[in-house]
Design a protein around this motif. Structure first.
Motif, PDB file in Angstrom:
ATOM      1  N   HIS A 138      36.155  50.221  30.486  1.00 55.17           N
ATOM      2  CA  HIS A 138      37.338  50.476  29.656  1.00 55.17           C
ATOM      3  C   HIS A 138      37.093  49.974  28.232  1.00 55.17           C
ATOM      4  N   PHE A 139      37.485  50.776  27.276  1.00 56.69           N
ATOM      5  CA  PHE A 139      37.402  50.354  25.883  1.00 56.69           C
ATOM      6  C   PHE A 139      38.823  50.243  25.315  1.00 56.69           C
ATOM      7  N   PRO A 140      39.162  49.111  24.693  1.00 53.28           N
ATOM      8  CA  PRO A 140      38.299  48.000  24.271  1.00 53.28           C
ATOM      9  C   PRO A 140      38.307  46.790  25.214  1.00 53.28           C
ATOM     10  N   HIS A 141      38.868  46.911  26.399  1.00 51.87           N
ATOM     11  CA  HIS A 141      38.979  45.754  27.295  1.00 51.87           C
ATOM     12  C   HIS A 141      37.611  45.225  27.714  1.00 51.87           C
ATOM     13  N   HIS A 142      36.660  46.117  27.972  1.00 49.48           N
ATOM     14  CA  HIS A 142      35.352  45.702  28.465  1.00 49.48           C
ATOM     15  C   HIS A 142      34.272  45.661  27.391  1.00 49.48           C
ATOM     16  N   ALA A 143      34.586  46.084  26.173  1.00 50.22           N
ATOM     17  CA  ALA A 143      33.553  46.160  25.148  1.00 50.22           C
ATOM     18  C   ALA A 143      34.181  46.245  23.766  1.00 50.22           C
ATOM     19  N   GLU A 144      33.375  45.901  22.771  1.00 45.60           N
ATOM     20  CA  GLU A 144      33.835  45.968  21.387  1.00 45.60           C
ATOM     21  C   GLU A 144      33.090  47.031  20.588  1.00 45.60           C
ATOM     22  N   THR A 145      31.982  47.550  21.137  1.00 47.52           N
ATOM     23  CA  THR A 145      31.199  48.565  20.450  1.00 47.52           C
ATOM     24  C   THR A 145      30.854  49.676  21.426  1.00 47.52           C
TER      25      THR A 145
END
Length: 437
Positions: A138-145
């Protein structure tokens, strides 16, 4: 954008599937990620891995492999929600992006994709069932880029493989453990080069008839400079899956043989047991390298017993039997560790080059129940019939020790008889005279 139908003339496509390829994925989704960050929107990435595409190549040929990949692409297109288009980003890997999709709906899509991929194909008139894995991030829950987002989804697919669930959602806890595993592999490599962090603890093995300590099992320990003493279960399993298991085993052998030589000079006439990982069986130079340690320590191989788990032997039966037979021909004895938990047949056991069965602690600790007594008794009887010695592992109470003696077991090992101890503590426990000088 990933949800706007691409224009055929402008989208880089994979020649086999006709789907948008890896370049198109990054071109389309880089601005989508930026937009999501700016507007507070959510994205879900689904990565679909097909495990056995190469099996189709080896079994049928390149044309049939490409047909498998093309068919999977068609299934993903047919299963994906309206307006969502799959990308073919690697040989057996596909990706789909969902925008502003509720969590439960994303999981439903994930399961539907898995089910579609697992339906058998027909190749040359034969049904061919695919092994599919689906990872969700999931973006942005699991990653910033974008790169982190892709890595998280790929890692989730790896989780699905590990848990045999078929699909998984990225779990930061799993990720942290995996990163820690990598860091520890790096640290372990350095530790083996420095030579002062790997140490050995010794657990006594006691003759049940006489109460005499007849030997010790050498147990690997790692005294990490920052983390302190790391339990073996936190580094041995992944060391066994790497090239480090060879040097690690040699470090244990070198220290155990040096200690045994010193103890024998002070009156100890027992032996030392050393564990062998099945990952070493295919090493053609293993025996020569370990025998060099025997010569350096001036220890006769007959004073060393190599232990290998029942499951370990069965993982590499031909290589395992040959390796164990070679050590046995030099005079060392062989123990089957954790006996009763593996999957070898009794007929196969009779042909193994072994001298001793170590009855697994699960059965020993169940001696208060009829099933425990029955299994331990049957194991002792089997060993007697095959001419093998027996060791009861995991003895924690006097009752268990007495019962093992009553059932005819030869030796005992466990916390009741003696916990694992470092060199000085074992020497004190054994009552050895102080070392000369």
């Amino acid at each position: 954008m990933a949800t706007d139908e691409p224009t055929a003339e402008t989208v880089p496509r994979d020649s086999r599937t006709g789907l948008a390829n890896r370049d198109a994925f990054y071109r389309d989704n880089a601005p989508l990620v930026e937009q999501a960050l700016a507007e507070g929107r959510t994205l879900v990435l689904l990565v679909v891995d097909i495990d056995n595409v190469d099996f189709a190549l080896r079994t049928f040929g390149p044309r049939e492999r490409d047909e498998v990949v093309r068919a999977i692409g068609e299934r993903l297109e047919a299963t994906a929600p309206a307006g969502v288009y799959p990308y073919h980003i690697m040989q057996g890997r596909f990706a789909l992006v969902l925008q502003d999709t509720p969590y439960q709906r994303a999981v439903q899509v994930e399961r539907a994709l898995l089910e579609a991929c697992r339906q058998p194909l027909e190749i040359q008139g034969a049904p061919y069932r695919l092994e599919a894995l689906v990872g969700l991030s999931h973006f942005p829950h699991h990653a910033e880029t974008l790169d982190q987002w892709v890595r998280a989804a790929v890692f989730a697919a790896h989780q699905a493989r590990t848990t045999r669930s078929g699909y998984a959602i990225f779990d930061a806890g799993w990720d942290q453990r995996d990163r820690q595993r990598f860091r520890r592999l790096v640290d372990l490599d350095e530790a083996l080069q420095h030579g002062d962090e790997i140490c050995v603890a010794y657990q006594p093995q006691v003759d049940l008839a006489t109460g005499k300590c007849t030997g010790v099992e050498a147990l690997c320990r790692w005294d990490h400079p920052r983390e302190g003493l790391i339990p073996p279960g936190s580094f041995l399993p992944f060391a066994e899956q790497s090239d480090l298991i060879g040097p690690l085993t040699e470090a244990v052998v070198a220290e155990a043989l040096a200690d045994l030589a010193a103890w024998r000079e002070r009156g100890f006439d027992g032996e030392v047991s050393i564990n062998l990982s099945p990952g070493l069986f295919r090493d053609p130079e293993l025996q020569d390298r370990l025998m060099a340690h025997f010569r350096f320590a001036n220890i006769d191989p007959e004073h060393v017993r190599f232990e290998v788990t029942e499951t370990g032997i069965m993982e590499e039966p031909n290589w395992g039997i040959n390796t164990l037979a070679a050590f046995r021909s030099r005079g060392s004895r062989i123990s089957v560790d954790d006996f009763g938990t593996g999957h070898s047949s009794l007929a196969y056991l009779a042909d193994l080059p072994v001298d001793e069965l170590k009855i697994d602690k699960h059965f020993v600790q169940g001696l208060a129940y009829p099933w425990g007594e029955a299994i331990v008794g049957a194991s002792v009887t089997l060993a007697d019939k095959l001419g093998l010695a027996t060791v009861a592992e995991g003895i924690e109470t006097e009752l268990q020790q007495d019962k093992c003696r009553e059932l005819g077991c030869g030796k005992a090992q466990g916390f009741f008889t003696g916990r694992p101890m470092f060199r000085a503590d074992f020497e004190a426990w054994l009552g050895l005279s102080p070392a000369a000088g």
